[in-house]
Scaffold this motif. Structure first.
Motif, PDB file in Angstrom:
ATOM      1  N   UNK A 112      13.551  37.951 -13.961  1.00 25.73           N
ATOM      2  CA  UNK A 112      12.115  37.746 -14.158  1.00 25.73           C
ATOM      3  C   UNK A 112      11.901  36.767 -15.313  1.00 25.73           C
ATOM      4  N   UNK A 113      11.017  35.800 -15.130  1.00 30.46           N
ATOM      5  CA  UNK A 113      10.752  34.788 -16.146  1.00 30.46           C
ATOM      6  C   UNK A 113       9.488  35.174 -16.904  1.00 30.46           C
ATOM      7  N   UNK A 114       9.585  35.157 -18.215  1.00 30.49           N
ATOM      8  CA  UNK A 114       8.468  35.499 -19.078  1.00 30.49           C
ATOM      9  C   UNK A 114       8.000  34.253 -19.813  1.00 30.49           C
ATOM     10  N   UNK A 115       6.705  34.001 -19.797  1.00 28.33           N
ATOM     11  CA  UNK A 115       6.159  32.825 -20.494  1.00 28.33           C
ATOM     12  C   UNK A 115       6.473  32.911 -21.989  1.00 28.33           C
ATOM     13  N   UNK A 116       6.249  34.069 -22.562  1.00 31.47           N
ATOM     14  CA  UNK A 116       6.446  34.244 -24.006  1.00 31.47           C
ATOM     15  C   UNK A 116       7.918  34.106 -24.401  1.00 31.47           C
ATOM     16  N   UNK A 117       8.816  34.670 -23.622  1.00 29.85           N
ATOM     17  CA  UNK A 117      10.230  34.701 -24.000  1.00 29.85           C
ATOM     18  C   UNK A 117      11.046  33.528 -23.472  1.00 29.85           C
TER      19      UNK A 117
END
Length: 169
Positions: free
Chosen positions: A3-8
């Motif tokens: 899963x890709x997180x904008x913040x991380x």
């Protein structure tokens, strides 16, 4: 794929995006705008993140394309790049510090005088540490073209630097 997180995953790329945009536009304010536009465009494409092989390469490609578009519109190729201050050890003499600063300024001037593709390839390979494959993906070229661009850019910098050192131009 994870899963890709904008913040991380995406937000930490902002410094790399800025350096790439700055190398192309040669204008820090313009580079900041490009980073913001890049992050907005990437956010708007969040539904497609799962299909990307490399989010970083995608972000760098978007930033590169935006920077090239803005450079062509504003003809920012003639603006000179002012390098950030470099930290140097305190044990160096003032003369040595000045000499190194002048050499660094000269190299920045020479890099800024290169064609855009060569400048970008140097930025991505020698400063960002990207692989040939990643650079080829970002530039939309083959790995061989990237290698040729890097070779020619380095040769040109070496030649011009040698001429300046030899003749004091």
């Amino acid at each position: 794929m994870q899963e890709i997180s904008f913040r991380n995953d995406i937000l930490p790329l902002k410094n790399k995006l800025f350096r790439l945009a700055l190398r192309i536009t040669l204008d820090s304010a313009e580079a900041e705008d490009i980073v913001q536009d890049t992050l907005i465009r990437v956010w708007n494409k969040r539904d497609e993140w799962h299909s990307l092989d490399s989010v970083e390469a995608y972000c760098l490609t978007v930033a590169r394309n935006l920077a090239i578009d803005r450079s062509q519109r504003k003809e920012a190729q003639n603006v000179s790049f002012t390098p950030e201050a470099q930290e140097m050890p305190d044990s160096m003499t003032p003369e040595k510090k000045l000499e190194e600063k002048e050499q660094l300024n000269l190299i920045h001037r020479l890099v800024n005088g290169l064609p855009e593709k060569q400048r970008t390839a140097i930025q991505l390979r020698d400063i960002e540490g990207k692989s040939y494959k990643e650079i080829a993906e970002i530039l939309g070229a083959t790995e061989e073209q990237v290698k040729v661009n890097l070779f020619r850019a380095r040769q040109k910098i070496k030649q011009k630097y040698g001429e300046i050192e030899k003749y004091g131009l």
